[in-house]
Design a protein around this motif. Structure first.
Motif, PDB file in Angstrom:
ATOM      1  N   GLU A 135       0.834  -1.196   0.000  1.00  0.00           N
ATOM      2  CA  GLU A 135       0.000   0.000   0.000  1.00  0.00           C
ATOM      3  C   GLU A 135       0.874   1.253   0.000  1.00  0.00           C
ATOM      4  O   GLU A 135       0.779   2.091   0.896  1.00  0.00           O
ATOM      5  CB  GLU A 135      -0.917   0.023   1.225  1.00  0.00           C
ATOM      6  CG  GLU A 135      -1.875  -1.152   1.347  1.00  0.00           C
ATOM      7  CD  GLU A 135      -2.700  -1.080   2.623  1.00  0.00           C
ATOM      8  OE1 GLU A 135      -3.442  -0.092   2.780  1.00  0.00           O
ATOM      9  OE2 GLU A 135      -2.595  -1.994   3.452  1.00  0.00           O
ATOM     10  N   PRO A 136       1.734   1.405  -0.996  1.00  0.00           N
ATOM     11  CA  PRO A 136       2.662   2.542  -0.960  1.00  0.00           C
ATOM     12  C   PRO A 136       1.966   3.899  -0.938  1.00  0.00           C
ATOM     13  O   PRO A 136       2.433   4.841  -0.289  1.00  0.00           O
ATOM     14  CB  PRO A 136       3.491   2.352  -2.231  1.00  0.00           C
ATOM     15  CG  PRO A 136       2.646   1.506  -3.131  1.00  0.00           C
ATOM     16  CD  PRO A 136       1.888   0.599  -2.208  1.00  0.00           C
ATOM     17  N   LEU A 140       2.915   7.327   1.000  1.00  0.00           N
ATOM     18  CA  LEU A 140       3.469   8.399   0.174  1.00  0.00           C
ATOM     19  C   LEU A 140       2.547   9.619   0.127  1.00  0.00           C
ATOM     20  O   LEU A 140       3.005  10.765   0.067  1.00  0.00           O
ATOM     21  CB  LEU A 140       3.736   7.886  -1.242  1.00  0.00           C
ATOM     22  CG  LEU A 140       4.854   6.845  -1.356  1.00  0.00           C
ATOM     23  CD1 LEU A 140       4.850   6.193  -2.729  1.00  0.00           C
ATOM     24  CD2 LEU A 140       6.218   7.483  -1.072  1.00  0.00           C
ATOM     25  N   GLU A 141       1.243   9.370   0.185  1.00  0.00           N
ATOM     26  CA  GLU A 141       0.275  10.467   0.188  1.00  0.00           C
ATOM     27  C   GLU A 141      -0.044  10.956   1.597  1.00  0.00           C
ATOM     28  O   GLU A 141      -0.882  11.845   1.787  1.00  0.00           O
ATOM     29  CB  GLU A 141      -1.007  10.021  -0.520  1.00  0.00           C
ATOM     30  CG  GLU A 141      -0.805   9.709  -1.995  1.00  0.00           C
ATOM     31  CD  GLU A 141      -2.043   9.100  -2.641  1.00  0.00           C
ATOM     32  OE1 GLU A 141      -3.095   9.015  -1.953  1.00  0.00           O
ATOM     33  OE2 GLU A 141      -1.963   8.701  -3.808  1.00  0.00           O
ATOM     34  N   ARG A 142       0.612  10.355   2.572  1.00  0.00           N
ATOM     35  CA  ARG A 142       0.477  10.719   3.986  1.00  0.00           C
ATOM     36  C   ARG A 142      -0.985  10.719   4.438  1.00  0.00           C
ATOM     37  O   ARG A 142      -1.452  11.605   5.165  1.00  0.00           O
ATOM     38  CB  ARG A 142       1.122  12.077   4.266  1.00  0.00           C
ATOM     39  CG  ARG A 142       2.558  12.178   3.786  1.00  0.00           C
ATOM     40  CD  ARG A 142       3.365  13.221   4.524  1.00  0.00           C
ATOM     41  NE  ARG A 142       2.720  14.502   4.600  1.00  0.00           N
ATOM     42  CZ  ARG A 142       2.854  15.509   3.719  1.00  0.00           C
ATOM     43  NH1 ARG A 142       3.599  15.340   2.640  1.00  0.00           N
ATOM     44  NH2 ARG A 142       2.266  16.665   3.910  1.00  0.00           N
ATOM     45  N   ARG A 143      -1.717   9.696   4.014  1.00  0.00           N
ATOM     46  CA  ARG A 143      -3.121   9.602   4.390  1.00  0.00           C
ATOM     47  C   ARG A 143      -3.303   9.437   5.893  1.00  0.00           C
ATOM     48  O   ARG A 143      -4.337   9.820   6.463  1.00  0.00           O
ATOM     49  CB  ARG A 143      -3.771   8.422   3.658  1.00  0.00           C
ATOM     50  CG  ARG A 143      -3.801   8.559   2.159  1.00  0.00           C
ATOM     51  CD  ARG A 143      -4.390   7.310   1.513  1.00  0.00           C
ATOM     52  NE  ARG A 143      -4.253   7.319   0.057  1.00  0.00           N
ATOM     53  CZ  ARG A 143      -4.528   6.284  -0.723  1.00  0.00           C
ATOM     54  NH1 ARG A 143      -4.947   5.142  -0.177  1.00  0.00           N
ATOM     55  NH2 ARG A 143      -4.367   6.376  -2.031  1.00  0.00           N
ATOM     56  N   TYR A 144      -2.322   8.843   6.547  1.00  0.00           N
ATOM     57  CA  TYR A 144      -2.375   8.590   7.991  1.00  0.00           C
ATOM     58  C   TYR A 144      -2.476   9.874   8.788  1.00  0.00           C
ATOM     59  O   TYR A 144      -2.785   9.849   9.985  1.00  0.00           O
ATOM     60  CB  TYR A 144      -1.127   7.808   8.430  1.00  0.00           C
ATOM     61  CG  TYR A 144       0.172   8.431   7.964  1.00  0.00           C
ATOM     62  CD1 TYR A 144       0.753   9.490   8.643  1.00  0.00           C
ATOM     63  CD2 TYR A 144       0.803   7.969   6.817  1.00  0.00           C
ATOM     64  CE1 TYR A 144       1.927  10.082   8.204  1.00  0.00           C
ATOM     65  CE2 TYR A 144       1.980   8.539   6.360  1.00  0.00           C
ATOM     66  CZ  TYR A 144       2.536   9.598   7.062  1.00  0.00           C
ATOM     67  OH  TYR A 144       3.692  10.180   6.618  1.00  0.00           O
ATOM     68  N   GLU A 145      -2.223  11.030   8.163  1.00  0.00           N
ATOM     69  CA  GLU A 145      -2.296  12.296   8.877  1.00  0.00           C
ATOM     70  C   GLU A 145      -3.734  12.761   9.085  1.00  0.00           C
ATOM     71  O   GLU A 145      -3.975  13.729   9.810  1.00  0.00           O
ATOM     72  CB  GLU A 145      -1.506  13.360   8.122  1.00  0.00           C
ATOM     73  CG  GLU A 145      -0.002  13.095   8.100  1.00  0.00           C
ATOM     74  CD  GLU A 145       0.767  14.199   7.406  1.00  0.00           C
ATOM     75  OE1 GLU A 145       0.118  15.089   6.808  1.00  0.00           O
ATOM     76  OE2 GLU A 145       2.011  14.177   7.468  1.00  0.00           O
ATOM     77  N   GLN A 146      -4.689  12.067   8.454  1.00  0.00           N
ATOM     78  CA  GLN A 146      -6.110  12.363   8.629  1.00  0.00           C
ATOM     79  C   GLN A 146      -6.743  11.310   9.527  1.00  0.00           C
ATOM     80  O   GLN A 146      -6.567  10.110   9.300  1.00  0.00           O
ATOM     81  CB  GLN A 146      -6.819  12.388   7.272  1.00  0.00           C
ATOM     82  CG  GLN A 146      -6.224  13.358   6.275  1.00  0.00           C
ATOM     83  CD  GLN A 146      -6.294  14.797   6.757  1.00  0.00           C
ATOM     84  OE1 GLN A 146      -7.327  15.223   7.297  1.00  0.00           O
ATOM     85  NE2 GLN A 146      -5.206  15.544   6.562  1.00  0.00           N
ATOM     86  N   PHE A 147      -7.485  11.760  10.537  1.00  0.00           N
ATOM     87  CA  PHE A 147      -8.048  10.787  11.483  1.00  0.00           C
ATOM     88  C   PHE A 147      -8.967   9.789  10.790  1.00  0.00           C
ATOM     89  O   PHE A 147      -8.946   8.596  11.102  1.00  0.00           O
ATOM     90  CB  PHE A 147      -8.806  11.497  12.609  1.00  0.00           C
ATOM     91  CG  PHE A 147      -9.265  10.550  13.682  1.00  0.00           C
ATOM     92  CD1 PHE A 147      -8.364  10.061  14.625  1.00  0.00           C
ATOM     93  CD2 PHE A 147     -10.580  10.113  13.749  1.00  0.00           C
ATOM     94  CE1 PHE A 147      -8.774   9.166  15.605  1.00  0.00           C
ATOM     95  CE2 PHE A 147     -10.993   9.218  14.722  1.00  0.00           C
ATOM     96  CZ  PHE A 147     -10.079   8.743  15.652  1.00  0.00           C
ATOM     97  N   SER A 148      -9.781  10.246   9.865  1.00  0.00           N
ATOM     98  CA  SER A 148     -10.698   9.334   9.179  1.00  0.00           C
ATOM     99  C   SER A 148      -9.944   8.238   8.444  1.00  0.00           C
ATOM    100  O   SER A 148     -10.390   7.085   8.395  1.00  0.00           O
ATOM    101  CB  SER A 148     -11.577  10.110   8.195  1.00  0.00           C
ATOM    102  OG  SER A 148     -10.782  10.763   7.217  1.00  0.00           O
ATOM    103  N   GLU A 149      -8.774   8.575   7.884  1.00  0.00           N
ATOM    104  CA  GLU A 149      -7.990   7.593   7.141  1.00  0.00           C
ATOM    105  C   GLU A 149      -7.325   6.584   8.078  1.00  0.00           C
ATOM    106  O   GLU A 149      -7.373   5.370   7.838  1.00  0.00           O
ATOM    107  CB  GLU A 149      -6.917   8.301   6.302  1.00  0.00           C
ATOM    108  CG  GLU A 149      -7.463   9.084   5.132  1.00  0.00           C
ATOM    109  CD  GLU A 149      -7.831   8.189   3.969  1.00  0.00           C
ATOM    110  OE1 GLU A 149      -7.509   6.985   4.003  1.00  0.00           O
ATOM    111  OE2 GLU A 149      -8.458   8.696   3.023  1.00  0.00           O
TER     112      GLU A 149
END
Length: 570
Positions: A135-136, A140-149
């Motif tokens: 799941e690069p 790479l898109e730093r989705r983890y920085e959003q709580f929903s993600e």
């Protein structure tokens, strides 16, 4: 240690999102919050102290900087990561995440000087960088920085772990079952025979033990628009609610005319006959069946005993139809067998003369201990409660029979009942050393004031007497009957006062009561390959005295005992 104030902040701040994500699943907001507390809870306090917003705190949640040889999963090192497609790009993101977080959280000052260091865990729920290979874009898109993600990704992983645990067809799970899923979340698998002592070990506790404690603590934190919670007093815990009834078949009633009916864990008579007995059902007791068919002459049924639902198999020939005119939900005992209201009869203690001191070093009598400096059960967290229970055991020290004559067997006399009373008294739980005699109970019921007079209005309580007292009065004094040794041990591990008690067939012979106590690194319960506790960790006086021991497996099911039961008190 994650503070209660930080747990409350997280639960209040993200309640709506947690509730929406868990609706329709076996999970609930407290369970998912426990994962967050374990994974990144230690980061929240310093960032909150600096006034960072919730979005900034979520963005900066990253951690785990261990490289090989302390890490075996991908990526072991910076070079290992950079060798992957877009790996150098990922390293730069991972390096910056570490540096940004280190500006706010003490203990990460090394990051600036050690230029090959980077984070392996991302987001509030810490998805490991090993998933970069599959799941690069998430990283790479730093989705983890959003709580929903990060929440959505954690829920997907928890559901996968639920399936690994073989619980995918369940509509609900217990807190203990959730902890086994959480361990799988952390390690990739759950080893039943190791109980909760698995997953990351921080030098004091394992991942599973931390999650177990976090769930218990979160259950006591109320939030706006959330469910009602029970907040215990200092020195008490909260027992998880008993399992809800599941049976939907016909109502039946025990019809033996003479004896109780054994409820067994399998549809067969074991050898010895008491081995698979999980409860004894009184004559006339209502039960509800699963379906309408018998198995090997047994019906699978549920029965409510002292507020706890037991599920097992009972001999069909001793069950009669009792379908009521109106459906009964949930299972309820018959009116004459309901426990009395709390403190319908007041507790009683053996009165003493002024300045009289009862000590462990003296032979036992009817009086309770009142030495100076006695410890008690205290604290508001499972960790504090466990520590105080261990202090109580160390103080009573029943295995030191040369020093503590109160518990030393002599002749045919043993003192399991007295040790259990002392243990409970120091833990702030009522378990009588003396109790009212029948005439006194009648006078009390009639509204008379009765003084405790030895041999006149009160009598000493042996183990057999205490077994009956728990059945008759235990619920009114906060005792809850427990259906399995696994459940009982887990309650003890959360700081509850727990016991196993058995009544002898020969009422003149001694029954037995043993306290079930929290496990430690050096003292543990015995477990079967499937993870069920076969022998809880116990502390007792008796024919053999010990502070900690798992004892003989199923001692309470010996054919010398007429009945046995397990009880816990918050």
């Amino acid at each position: 240690m994650v503070k209660t104030s930080d747990m409350r902040w997280f639960k209040e701040t993200f309640w709506a999102e947690l509730k929406a994500a868990t609706d329709g699943t076996v999970f609930d907001p407290d369970m998912v919050s426990a994962i967050a507390c374990q994974e990144t809870g230690s980061l929240w306090a310093p960032m909150r102290d600096k006034g960072l917003s919730k979005d900034e705190i979520v963005r900066l949640c990253c951690g785990d900087t261990l490289d090989a040889p302390n890490r075996s999963a991908f990526p072991k090192t910076r070079g290992h990561l950079e060798a992957e497609p877009r790996g150098k790009e990922m390293f730069n993101i991972a390096r910056k995440a570490l540096l940004d977080m280190s500006e706010h959280v003490p203990g990460y000052g090394f990051a600036k000087k050690r230029k090959n260091k980077f984070c392996h865990g991302y987001g509030v729920f810490q998805l490991d960088l090993q998933f970069f290979k599959v799941e690069p874009e998430y990283f790479l898109e730093r989705r983890y920085e959003q709580f929903s993600e990060t929440l959505g990704r954690a829920m997907r992983e928890l559901k996968s772990c639920q399936k690994k645990r073989g619980l995918q067809d369940r509509t609900s799970i217990t807190d203990f079952e959730f902890v086994t899923i959480a361990i799988t979340y952390n390690t990739g698998r759950f080893r039943p025979n190791k109980g909760l002592k698995q997953g990351h070990f921080d030098g004091a506790k394992h991942y599973g033990e931390h999650i177990n404690d976090f769930v218990a603590r979160l259950r006591q934190i109320a939030v706006p628009n959330g469910p009602a919670v029970v907040v215990p007093d200092d020195g008490q815990t909260v027992l998880p609610p008993p399992h809800a009834p599941q049976a939907t078949g016909p109502w039946l009633v025990v019809d033996t005319s003479t004896t109780t009916l054994r409820l067994r864990s399998e549809p067969e008579v074991s050898s010895p006959a008491t081995k698979n007995v999980i409860a004894d059902l009184p004559d006339g007791w209502p039960v509800r069946a699963f379906g309408t068919k018998s198995q090997n002459g047994f019906r699978e049924v549920e029965a409510d005993l002292s507020g706890t639902v037991f599920r097992g198999f009972a001999f069909a020939d001793f069950l009669a139809d009792a379908t009521p005119a109106a459906p009964l939900e949930p299972i309820t005992p018959l009116e004459p067998l309901e426990p009395p209201a709390k403190h319908a009869v007041e507790p009683v203690w053996m009165p003493r003369k002024s300045a009289m001191i009862t000590k462990r070093t003296e032979q036992a009598g009817a009086h309770s201990l009142n030495e100076q400096g006695m410890p008690g059960r205290g604290g508001t967290t499972p960790e504090m409660l466990r520590a105080s229970i261990h202090d109580v055991i160390a103080f009573l020290n029943p295995e030191s029979t040369a020093q503590h004559a109160r518990y030393a067997p002599r002749g045919r006399l043993t003192f399991c009942n007295i040790y259990a009373h002392d243990f409970c008294a120091l833990c702030g739980v009522y378990f009588p050393r003396v109790w009212w005699m029948e005439g006194a109970l009648g006078a009390i019921a009639g509204g008379s004031e009765v003084k405790p007079l030895y041999g006149n209005t009160v009598k000493e309580m042996r183990a057999n007497d205490l077994f009956r007292w728990l059945a008759d009065y235990g619920s009114g004094f906060g005792w809850q009957r427990i259906a399995s040794t696994t459940e009982l041990q887990n309650h003890a591990n959360l700081g509850a006062v727990c016991m196993i008690i058995a009544r002898r067939k020969n009422d003149g012979a001694s029954g037995h009561v043993s306290m079930v106590v929290p496990e430690t690194e050096n003292h543990r319960a015995r477990r079967l390959p499937g993870g069920q506790v076969s022998a809880p960790l116990q502390s007792q006086a008796g024919s053999r005295n010990f502070n900690y021991d798992a004892g003989r497996t199923d001692w309470w099911k010996s054919d010398k005992f007429a009945d046995s039961a397990m009880w816990a008190h918050a």
